[in-house]
Design a protein around this motif. Structure first.
Motif, PDB file in Angstrom:
ATOM      1  N   SER A  20       0.839  -1.211   0.000  1.00 54.05           N
ATOM      2  CA  SER A  20       0.000   0.000   0.000  1.00 54.05           C
ATOM      3  C   SER A  20       0.868   1.253   0.000  1.00 54.05           C
ATOM      4  N   PHE A  23       2.403   1.588  -3.402  1.00 57.00           N
ATOM      5  CA  PHE A  23       1.366   2.012  -4.342  1.00 57.00           C
ATOM      6  C   PHE A  23       1.138   3.530  -4.230  1.00 57.00           C
ATOM      7  N   MET A  24       1.019   4.008  -2.983  1.00 56.11           N
ATOM      8  CA  MET A  24       0.767   5.431  -2.775  1.00 56.11           C
ATOM      9  C   MET A  24       1.954   6.273  -3.247  1.00 56.11           C
ATOM     10  N   ILE A  27       1.759   6.485  -6.947  1.00 51.33           N
ATOM     11  CA  ILE A  27       0.656   7.366  -7.365  1.00 51.33           C
ATOM     12  C   ILE A  27       1.080   8.834  -7.243  1.00 51.33           C
ATOM     13  N   ILE A  30       3.450   9.693  -9.948  1.00 50.26           N
ATOM     14  CA  ILE A  30       2.750   9.804 -11.244  1.00 50.26           C
ATOM     15  C   ILE A  30       2.050  11.161 -11.335  1.00 50.26           C
ATOM     16  N   LEU A  31       1.355  11.540 -10.253  1.00 53.51           N
ATOM     17  CA  LEU A  31       0.643  12.826 -10.270  1.00 53.51           C
ATOM     18  C   LEU A  31       1.623  13.983 -10.471  1.00 53.51           C
ATOM     19  N   THR A 196       7.256  12.761   0.403  1.00 54.60           N
ATOM     20  CA  THR A 196       6.766  11.398   0.182  1.00 54.60           C
ATOM     21  C   THR A 196       7.814  10.398   0.630  1.00 54.60           C
ATOM     22  N   SER A 236       6.677   4.959 -12.292  1.00 58.17           N
ATOM     23  CA  SER A 236       5.861   6.177 -12.385  1.00 58.17           C
ATOM     24  C   SER A 236       6.121   6.891 -13.712  1.00 58.17           C
ATOM     25  N   SER A 240       3.129   7.475 -16.286  1.00 59.14           N
ATOM     26  CA  SER A 240       2.785   8.868 -16.600  1.00 59.14           C
ATOM     27  C   SER A 240       2.988   9.139 -18.100  1.00 59.14           C
TER      28      SER A 240
END
Lengths: 302, 226
Positions: A20, A23-24, A27, A30-31, A196, A236, A240
């Protein structure tokens, strides 16, 4: 070599056992990369808009109808000697007449007046394009010499000077804004990645300390996190890039309508793909690695 | 084997971990270190594994002066001393097998050797049948046994156990002590830090009593006197 393979094994174990969290992290990366790509797209479109506006601007020099070919050539050579000049288009009297007729083909009164004159009253025209809009002033001033006064009837730049200056101002401001936005984005991206990674390391601080206490060297502890940063950066970046390509595929036809040119973004991405991916990968990976090493300093002292 | 010469550890002006301690532990000894909370027992262990450095004094382990040990050498020291931590310090995302395996992997032991050593260690502590479980799936006593197995991975000359029975019931406590005694019988020096009066009295081995960071008694076959 054994140590290297063990580090890779630990990295893969960490990724899957903290799925998890992994994964976060991906994410968020990617953002962040999507935001960077939105900025890239906006920059491309801004550049395109600016250059298409600039392409519309030129200086037309109208010669008197009795100006000699020799004198006109001299002017052409003189203007051509300026490094700021990008292109010179010369239209002789017949071509100017043809263009005039084409322009006023729906105005029979003007065409009738022209017929009545019997001969071509129009002189040759020279259209000058410079590399930068700010250079037009210099060129027109250079033509304001007594030697050419008798053969040059008029120049259009005088009429459009204000408009050109205004466009120059706007494009300067837009470029400045794009530059500032890029810096702001870079700073935001730095903090997103830094925090992060820091949060990820913080959540594993006890494990890091334990690894040290059972005899792991600093590189044995750091290694898996660096490999993880590498894997997260690659994943990522791949995702992306895939999403950006889909986005471009969707919006390119709409942009083609505005600029009357197809596949602007696709072509840009295709011709700059190595640079774009290289910079984005390098940026994300180095930043993630740097954040990782910085965040672990305290735990590694155990 | 272990020598402390005039060792003090001060955290601040009012907080003293150890105060001018002189201590000599011979190879193969089984020593219990007792004392109330905050008397410096855990500080002593932290100094032995270089988790902390003494404010003054010298510490020597197996002839190696670790007083000012460079950071890069600390991992090598830790691979030579087995430590059973009070709070276990198990890696939660690794299985029983992997927790023990990790201690060997960091030391560069080959996979071939690891496959021989780890099952043997888990067999000694009676956990071979639970090798694929994660620590949270085991009882407190079983978790403590993983820690002991891990501490033995490098066949250390010294085993330091910090309150290894602190959270265990009587049966598990006895099992852990029996394992430690067996390890000592094989020639490993054992330093046991404990609060447990019954254990110390039952062991009938050397007892060092700490109070206020100082050694107030050191008896060859002592008893718990606090």
């Amino acid at each position: 070599m054994t140590a290297f393979f063990r580090i890779i094994k630990f990295a893969l174990q960490d990724i899957f056992r903290n799925f998890s969290l992994s994964f976060m992290t991906v994410i968020i990366l990617i953002l962040m990369l999507l935001s960077v790509n939105i900025l890239v797209v906006l920059n491309v479109l801004t550049d395109k808009a600016i250059s298409s506006v600039k392409e519309q601007i030129d200086v037309s020099v109208y010669f008197s109808y009795d100006a000699s070919e020799e004198k006109i050539k001299e002017v052409k050579d003189y203007v051509g000697s300026f490094p700021e000049v990008n292109e010179i288009i010369y239209l002789d009297r017949d071509e100017v007449l043809l263009q005039f007729k084409e322009q006023y083909k729906n105005n029979p009164d003007i065409l009738a007046s022209l017929e009545e004159l019997g001969e071509n009253p129009l002189g040759p025209t020279m259209i000058i394009k410079t590399k930068e809009t700010k250079d037009y002033q210099k060129i027109t001033q250079a033509l304001d010499i007594p030697e050419y006064e008798s053969i040059i009837e008029s120049k259009t730049f005088g009429d459009t000077e204000k408009a050109i200056n205004r466009i120059q101002n706007i494009t300067d401001q837009v470029e400045k804004f794009a530059y500032m936005a890029s810096i702001l984005f870079a700073v935001i991206s730095f903090f997103i990645i830094f925090n992060t990674v820091r949060a990820t390391i913080y959540s594993q601080r006890i494990e890091i300390t334990i690894k040290k206490l059972v005899g792991a060297s600093n590189w044995f502890v750091r290694g898996p996190y660096i490999i993880e940063a590498l894997i997260f950066s690659l994943i990522s970046l791949g995702i992306s890039y895939f999403l950006v390509m889909i986005g471009i595929y969707i919006i390119d036809p709409y942009i083609a309508i505005i600029f009357s040119e197809s596949n602007i973004l696709t072509n840009y991405y295709n011709s700059n793909i190595i640079l774009l991916l290289g910079i984005q990968f390098g940026g994300v990976f180095l930043l993630a690695m740097f954040s990782c090493l910085l965040a672990m300093r305290k735990q590694l002292k155990a | 084997m272990i020598k402390l010469k005039n060792v003090s550890k001060r955290y601040s002006k009012d907080s003293i971990g150890l105060d001018h301690v002189d201590l000599h532990i011979e190879a193969g000894e089984f020593v219990s270190v007792v004392g109330q909370s905050g008397t410096g027992k855990t500080t002593l262990i932290k100094l032995l594994i270089a988790e902390e450095r003494p404010t003054v004094g010298e510490i020597e382990i197996g002839g190696w002066d670790i007083t000012k040990i460079p950071y890069r050498d600390i991992p090598y020291l830790r691979r030579q001393i087995g430590v059973v931590f009070q709070d276990l310090k198990l890696l939660p995302k690794k299985t029983v097998y992997e927790n023990v395996e990790f201690a060997l992997e960091v030391g560069g032991t080959s996979y071939h050797r690891i496959k021989e050593i780890v099952p043997r260690l888990l067999d000694i502590v009676g956990l071979l049948h639970k090798k694929d479980k994660y620590p949270y799936q085991l009882s407190g006593g079983e978790q403590q046994r993983i820690v002991i197995a891990r501490s033995l991975a490098h066949r250390p000359k010294i085993l330091v156990a910090d309150e290894p029975t602190g959270n265990l019931d009587a049966v598990n406590t006895q099992e852990i002590i029996e394992i430690l005694k067996k390890i000592n019988e094989f020639g490993t020096t054992v330093v046991l830090v404990t609060h447990n009066k019954d254990i110390v009295n039952q062991l009938r081995k050397r007892v060092i009593t700490l109070h206020g960071g100082k050694i107030i008694s050191d008896e060859k076959t002592g008893k718990y006197r606090l």
